[in-house]
Design a protein around this motif. Structure first.
Motif, mmCIF file in Angstrom:
data_model
loop_
_atom_site.group_PDB
_atom_site.id
_atom_site.type_symbol
_atom_site.label_atom_id
_atom_site.label_comp_id
_atom_site.label_asym_id
_atom_site.label_seq_id
_atom_site.Cartn_x
_atom_site.Cartn_y
_atom_site.Cartn_z
ATOM 1 N N ARG A 53 0.986 -1.134 -0.029
ATOM 2 C CA ARG A 53 0.003 -0.034 0.182
ATOM 3 C C ARG A 53 0.853 1.192 0.042
ATOM 4 N NH1 ARG A 53 -5.170 -1.729 1.095
ATOM 5 N NH2 ARG A 53 -5.465 -3.784 2.233
ATOM 6 N N LYS A 99 -3.324 0.032 -5.344
ATOM 7 C CA LYS A 99 -4.018 -0.225 -4.415
ATOM 8 C C LYS A 99 -4.110 1.019 -3.691
ATOM 9 C CE LYS A 99 -4.723 -4.679 -4.171
ATOM 10 N NZ LYS A 99 -6.226 -5.261 -4.246
ATOM 11 N N PRO A 100 -5.171 1.567 -2.930
ATOM 12 C CA PRO A 100 -5.201 2.890 -2.115
ATOM 13 C C PRO A 100 -3.897 2.838 -1.241
ATOM 14 C CG PRO A 100 -7.172 1.979 -2.164
ATOM 15 C CD PRO A 100 -6.422 0.890 -2.724
ATOM 16 N N VAL A 152 -1.507 4.052 1.658
ATOM 17 C CA VAL A 152 -1.473 4.390 2.980
ATOM 18 C C VAL A 152 -0.070 4.935 3.494
ATOM 19 C CG1 VAL A 152 -1.659 3.339 5.434
ATOM 20 C CG2 VAL A 152 -2.971 2.607 3.569
ATOM 21 N N GLU A 163 -8.295 5.356 13.753
ATOM 22 C CA GLU A 163 -9.165 5.703 12.864
ATOM 23 C C GLU A 163 -9.025 7.273 12.534
ATOM 24 O OE1 GLU A 163 -13.281 5.075 14.371
ATOM 25 O OE2 GLU A 163 -13.007 3.010 14.571
ATOM 26 N N ASN A 182 -7.312 9.249 9.241
ATOM 27 C CA ASN A 182 -6.918 9.220 8.200
ATOM 28 C C ASN A 182 -7.313 7.791 7.406
ATOM 29 O OD1 ASN A 182 -6.156 11.901 7.400
ATOM 30 N ND2 ASN A 182 -4.750 11.594 9.110
ATOM 31 N N PHE A 183 -6.662 6.826 8.240
ATOM 32 C CA PHE A 183 -6.630 5.360 7.450
ATOM 33 C C PHE A 183 -7.184 4.531 8.828
ATOM 34 C CE2 PHE A 183 -3.006 7.534 5.444
ATOM 35 C CZ PHE A 183 -3.482 7.410 4.201
ATOM 36 N N TYR A 206 -7.860 1.212 10.672
ATOM 37 C CA TYR A 206 -6.972 -0.003 10.969
ATOM 38 C C TYR A 206 -8.156 -1.106 10.709
ATOM 39 C CZ TYR A 206 -5.494 -3.875 13.904
ATOM 40 O OH TYR A 206 -5.056 -5.125 14.208
ATOM 41 N N THR A 246 -9.361 -1.773 7.819
ATOM 42 C CA THR A 246 -9.806 -1.853 6.720
ATOM 43 C C THR A 246 -8.888 -1.124 5.486
ATOM 44 O OG1 THR A 246 -11.916 -1.052 7.630
ATOM 45 C CG2 THR A 246 -11.522 -0.319 5.379
ATOM 46 N N ASP A 247 -8.303 -0.066 5.713
ATOM 47 C CA ASP A 247 -7.444 0.450 4.955
ATOM 48 C C ASP A 247 -5.843 -0.197 5.183
ATOM 49 O OD1 ASP A 247 -9.258 2.402 3.995
ATOM 50 O OD2 ASP A 247 -8.726 3.667 6.035
ATOM 51 N N TYR A 248 -5.507 -0.735 6.256
ATOM 52 C CA TYR A 248 -4.387 -1.344 6.421
ATOM 53 C C TYR A 248 -4.314 -2.355 7.564
ATOM 54 C CZ TYR A 248 -3.430 1.281 10.635
ATOM 55 O OH TYR A 248 -3.864 1.857 11.807
ATOM 56 N N ASP A 282 0.885 -5.567 5.939
ATOM 57 C CA ASP A 282 0.761 -4.694 4.820
ATOM 58 C C ASP A 282 2.251 -3.875 4.637
ATOM 59 O OD1 ASP A 282 -1.397 -5.782 4.139
ATOM 60 O OD2 ASP A 282 -2.572 -3.781 4.757
#
Length: 348
Positions: free
Chosen positions: A180, A187-188, A190, A288, A290-291, A293, A295-297, A301
């Motif tokens: 990421r 991928k989005p 992070v 929670e 910006n990113f 935990y 879900t986004d990373y 990863d």
């Protein structure tokens, strides 16, 4: 967070909701750990017995109460403290068995060791994910968990044991974290940095203590007849040479000379990877900001970590991630990169 307690056969015993602290320490290459603090009530003491299994509600991970346990009562505290390990700890109770030489993929090596060791009740082994990283090693009555961790670190694969409480079984599986970082575009991305307000109390570690750039691997034979393979290189001040004795790789175990030379080369690559420069950043992260935990990373990863004050921009794998539940809230402490310089000693 509700904590559900099971016996070692995965039958539900009850729940705990009055705990004061839970540190749920997940690890990519190793067996995770936990530490739980709760009031020393009759129910808590009954449920939190060594050997029982706990699971935070909503998670597909579980851990065994094992190791140092305490209860304390005084005018200031009336508390029970429980420690333990995630389910892969059962591999710590097993040996690899009589001597064998393995030459194949890392995933196959893991499954091979598990299938030849003494059986763990309820355990099944899932198919691999198709990682093609090759490995060659020899082992005689070695600790299975130790070797799973060694292999995982070499090929950068995570492993875990996933419980199925309805089916009353546990499944060993491997997995690979997702890239990421800012260097990829599929991928989005992070990013953890001060500008994103999601990197606090950071600690940077760099070590070239054991770093090697060129490995000369010595195989079968003696004197002028000995077989050598060289891996890596370097010149001038950047050259760091090391000799690696690999006579334990038996030439007779291979059908062709080319296969034997490849086994020596793989051993050299393993050693070189084990003795690379180690760089990591450990920081406290809001779960929670910006990113998100989970879900986004997640654990395993690879993400981008920027620390402007230190002039650092690093793409690092999340190798450890401690979830801390206290005072009704939750935050996470990830380790980006290897926690410590680690030499994988294939003789232990």
């Amino acid at each position: 967070m509700e904590i559900i307690v099971y016996d070692r056969n995965l039958y539900r015993l009850g729940t705990i909701e009055n705990h004061t602290s839970l540190q749920w320490h997940r690890k990519y290459y190793e067996c995770g750990t936990f530490e739980l603090h709760a009031p020393a009530t009759e129910d808590n003491i009954r449920l939190l017995q060594p050997g029982n299994v706990i699971r935070p509600k909503g998670k597909d991970e579980a851990a065994v109460i094992r190791g140092d346990q305490t209860e304390e009562e005084s005018t200031l505290v009336n508390e029970i403290v429980r420690n333990g390990y995630f389910l892969p700890i059962y591999f710590n109770d097993r040996l690899t068995g009589p001597m064998f030489t393995f030459n194949g993929t890392c995933e196959d090596a893991m499954r091979y060791m598990i299938n030849r060791m003494a059986t763990v009740p309820l355990l099944e082994v899932a198919p691999g994910i198709g990682d093609a990283t090759k490995i060659t090693f020899q082992a005689t009555y070695k600790n299975v968990l130790t070797y799973l961790s060694k292999i995982a670190r070499y090929c950068e694969l995570g492993f875990r044991v996933v419980p199925d409480f309805k089916g009353k079984k546990m499944t060993f599986e491997t997995y690979k974290g997702i890239d990421r970082t800012t260097k990829q575009g599929t991928k989005p991305r992070v990013i953890f940095s001060e500008s994103y307000n999601n990197l606090n109390r950071a600690k940077h570690t760099y070590s070239d203590e054991t770093a090697k750039t060129k490995i000369v691997v010595g195989g079968a034979g003696d004197g002028a007849d000995r077989i050598y393979v060289t891996v890596g290189g370097g010149t001038g001040f950047d050259l760091r040479e090391e000799f690696l004795d690999a006579k334990d790789i038996n030439k007779d175990d291979f059908s062709t000379n080319a296969e034997y030379l490849e086994a020596l080369r793989i051993r050299g690559e393993q050693y070189k990877a084990e003795n690379a420069v180690i760089e990591n950043i450990e920081a406290e992260v809001e779960a929670e900001v910006n990113f998100i935990y989970g879900t986004d990373y997640d654990l395993g990863d690879i993400v981008t970590v920027e620390k402007a004050k230190w002039n650092k921009v690093l793409n690092l794998r999340i190798t450890e991630l401690c979830e801390v539940y206290e005072y009704g809230g939750m935050y996470v402490v990830p380790t980006f990169g290897d926690a410590l310089p680690t030499t994988i000693n294939w003789d232990n």
